[in-house]
Design an enzyme around this catalytic site. Structure first.
Site, PDB file in Angstrom:
ATOM      1  N   ASP A  88      39.835  52.427  28.640  1.00 40.04           N
ATOM      2  CA  ASP A  88      40.591  52.060  27.444  1.00 40.04           C
ATOM      3  C   ASP A  88      40.209  52.934  26.251  1.00 40.04           C
ATOM      4  O   ASP A  88      41.065  53.422  25.518  1.00 40.04           O
ATOM      5  CB  ASP A  88      40.399  50.581  27.119  1.00 40.04           C
ATOM      6  CG  ASP A  88      38.943  50.144  27.216  1.00 40.04           C
ATOM      7  OD1 ASP A  88      38.062  51.011  27.380  1.00 40.04           O
ATOM      8  OD2 ASP A  88      38.681  48.932  27.134  1.00 40.04           O
ATOM      9  N   ASP A 101      43.881  44.122  42.913  1.00 40.97           N
ATOM     10  CA  ASP A 101      42.918  44.948  43.640  1.00 40.97           C
ATOM     11  C   ASP A 101      41.931  44.099  44.438  1.00 40.97           C
ATOM     12  O   ASP A 101      40.859  44.594  44.817  1.00 40.97           O
ATOM     13  CB  ASP A 101      42.145  45.846  42.660  1.00 40.97           C
ATOM     14  CG  ASP A 101      42.667  47.280  42.681  1.00 40.97           C
ATOM     15  OD1 ASP A 101      43.661  47.528  43.366  1.00 40.97           O
ATOM     16  OD2 ASP A 101      42.073  48.136  42.010  1.00 40.97           O
TER      17      ASP A 101
END
Length: 706
Positions: A439, A286
């Site tokens: 997460d 990214d």
């Protein structure tokens, strides 16, 4: 035979009477005046005694030399302490002279995904409250000192009211009257609510301490019983692809502008011991820096030439932070051919046998959704900051993760160094970009759908810790604001889920409220606000066991998983309280959806590796020396170095952290006030805690740049 006689005398060494025996005496005066040494034998003396006396003298000389050496070492130690203090003073002088603060650099922070940046007004509100407390405490300290020298001091706070009522008409002067009114206000209006708040925080403190103690007892039980996930004998046959358990595994490496660590991470993952036909590696880049993109592409191309099954992906629209990156990669058409996905952040370097030690746990265990490995750190001894982080994370993995895994089959996914069953990810709804803790989000949703987790404490994956306080502070802000965002979003789903009442209680009260909300709340409120206020309102009291004994016991329990860190137990206790200001601010931001709750700043890496990683990297570079693309790579590296030099001149510097500095002066002011009340334990705690805030506020605890 010549006659002999005994002569009574006195041993001048021992100071006691002795018998002197003279052999072959001569009655002449000359012989009596000067007898030889051999003519006199002291009763009880012998050559062995003389030897012992000589040895004793020799030992005395040796002891003298030992003491001299010890004194020399002590002098050297004092010299080193002196030089360290000089260096510290010079660093403080440079920091103050530069005038750079955390507020000056807020606009330079880069957020991935373009979320809303924090409103400066919101950001300074918390700091303004601290400043109000600081100036009020300074004013009250001056007032209390003046009153002390006028005789307004009491052995116990309870005597204030009795003394005032007994002598309310006998005050002399305006100051005495004003101070008497202040004491009455304290007793009647300030002390009761302050004591109530203190008692409430003490109750929360005791509950959280009991939770920590129960976790430690659970860890002790696991060790005592040697409980750990064990593979079945048939699952251990991994020598050949024909006989062993080798399902299709997808490995993802999400990264963003992490040019310091991409080589080590890609190299370690490409060296995983797994059949290449059943392994695909996705490098999910990214990065918005073109040079970094080209370098990563070149690294991927190198490994493709060596036969690794690795692909490079770069998003044009980079929304959703890491969760958006992972979600985009999972939408690839070929993902349906894979059963498991392993995720490694850009600074993680798994060992070659990582998949062989984790994936077999899924065999014949259809309810298992996640296998999480433990982290280890290549730079844990780099500076004091990394040592203190190692204490925290060692407790997190050794105690929290392991105990929750064994007794609940649930824990928060650590975001990396874990293997997911792709079916579990899909069943939970996939990756969502709604929080900064994707997460934990996916772990909670998978748990609500009945999936079980396993934590492997004996499988480690190397990574690195933030070495600067700036990087660590931003990381902790994200880690403590995200859970509060997630709690708001997940609470209705938890209540409506079909899991047991006990699991709902564990998720809501223990996992979210107690460990993510109550812990930072009482740490900051009790030790940084209420304790200093009780110095100026002594009618409200905090017992010594709250200030000293229980925190010391909890710090001792926290440091047990990292026994080599015992010399740092006091700095650890003080630093944890110092970090409470950042964690409290983050918790409030996440709970009330303030602007800073959506901040995502990639944690700065230094690119440290173990010795073995460096050797393998050198070998690989030698293999590719004759490659056709090497000149282009060198040009890119030179360009990257130029950019880094420019960036270092513009951005790399230590800062002054205003909130921490204001709290330092608040605590030091309260410690000065505690001297007037002769409160020993409270004084020392406030003094050292204030110094800890001062060191952190001046950015003297982590990496020193300039």
């Amino acid at each position: 035979m010549a006659p002999s006689f005994d002569w009574w005398g006195k041993d001048t060494h021992r100071g006691t009477p002795v018998v002197v025996k003279m052999e072959n005496p001569n009655w002449s005066m000359v012989e009596l005046e000067g007898p030889s040494e051999d003519d006199f034998l002291i009763a009880g003396d012998s050559p062995a005694t003389r030897t012992r006396e000589k040895a004793r003298g020799k030992n005395a000389k040796q002891l003298t030399w030992v003491l001299l050496l010890k004194a020399h070492k002590a002098a050297g130690c004092l010299t080193s302490i002196g030089s360290a203090m000089v260096d510290l003073a010079a660093a403080v002088r440079r920091r103050v002279a530069s005038g750079r603060t955390d507020a000056d650099d807020a606009d330079n922070d880069v957020s991935v995904g373009g979320r809303v940046k924090e409103n400066p007004t919101v950001k300074t509100r918390f700091y303004s409250c601290i400043k109000v407390f600081l100036w009020l405490s300074v004013l009250l300290l001056g007032f209390e000192i003046a009153a002390f020298f006028k005789g307004w001091h009491f052995d116990t706070p309870k005597l204030h009211l009795d003394y005032l009522w007994a002598s309310q008409w006998g005050f002399k002067g305006v100051f005495d009257w004003i101070y008497a009114q202040w004491v009455l206000i304290r007793v009647g209006y300030l002390a009761p609510p302050l004591q109530f708040l203190a008692n409430a925080c003490i109750i929360l403190f005791i509950i959280q301490s009991l939770d920590r103690l129960i976790l430690c007892l659970g860890c002790f039980w696991i060790r005592f019983k040697k409980i750990q996930p064990v593979l079945k004998p048939g699952d251990l046959d991994l020598e050949s692809a024909e006989k062993g358990y080798f399902p299709m595994v997808l490995v993802q490496i999400p990264m963003c502008n992490e040019k310091e660590v991409y080589q080590q991470s890609i190299a370690a993952i490409c060296n995983l011991d797994w059949p290449r036909t059943k392994l695909l590696i996705q490098v999910l880049d990214d990065s918005d820096d073109p040079t970094t993109q080209l370098l990563i592409q070149e690294e991927v191309h190198k490994w493709q030439q060596e036969g690794a099954n690795i692909v490079y992906r770069h998003r044009i629209i980079r929304d959703g932070y890491k969760a958006g990156n992972l979600k985009s990669a999972m939408n690839c058409s070929y993902v349906k051919d894979y059963e498991f996905v392993a995720i490694f952040d850009a600074d993680f370097q798994p060992t070659p046998d990582f998949l062989k030690r984790t994936v077999p746990h899924f065999k014949d265990n259809e309810e298992l959704g996640l296998v999480q490995a433990r982290w280890s750190f290549v730079n844990k001894d780099e500076n004091l900051l990394t040592r203190l982080q190692n204490v925290n994370l060692a407790f997190h993995f050794e105690v929290e993760q392991q105990v929750n895994s064994v007794f609940l089959n649930f824990f928060g996914f650590n975001g990396t160094a874990g293997v997911w069953r792709i079916k579990a990810l899909e069943d939970a709804g996939g990756w969502l970009e709604r929080t900064t803790v994707e997460d934990m989000d996916i772990a909670v949703r998978a748990h609500l759908h009945g999936w079980k987790f396993i934590f492997l404490n004996d499988v480690e994956c190397q990574c690195e810790l933030p070495e600067s306080y700036e990087a660590y502070r931003k990381q902790q802000h994200r880690w403590h604001s995200g859970p509060m965002q997630l709690f708001r979003l997940c609470l209705p789903a938890i209540i409506r889920s079909k899991i047991s009442i006990w699991k709902k209680f564990n998720l809501i009260f223990l996992f979210f409220l107690l460990r993510k909300l109550i812990l930072p709340f009482y740490s900051f409120t009790l030790f940084c606000i209420i304790l200093p206020m009780t110095m100026f309102v002594p009618e409200a009291e905090l017992p010594a066991w709250v200030v000293c004994y229980i925190p010391a016991t909890m710090s001792f329990l926290n440091i047990l998983p990292a026994p080599k860190s015992f010399p740092f137990i006091v700095p650890y206790l003080l630093f944890e309280n110092t970090m409470s200001v950042t964690k409290f601010n983050a918790m409030i931001s996440g709970l009330f959806q303030l602007g800073s709750a959506y901040e995502w700043v990639v944690t700065k890496k230094s690119g440290r590796s173990s010795e073995g990683d460096l050797l393998s990297l050198v070998e690989r570079e030698q293999k590719h020396q004759r490659g056709a693309s090497a000149p282009d790579l060198e040009e890119m590296k030179e360009e990257l170095e130029k950019q880094e030099k420019k960036a270092s001149l513009r951005k790399k510097h230590n800062r002054i952290y205003t909130k921490e500095l204001a709290l330092a002066f608040l605590l030091l002011t309260a410690s000065a006030r505690s001297l007037l009340s002769a409160q020993g334990i409270h004084f020392y705690f406030l003094l050292f805690q204030g110094i800890s805030f001062l060191l952190v506020g001046l950015d003297l605890i982590g990496e020193q740049i300039g």
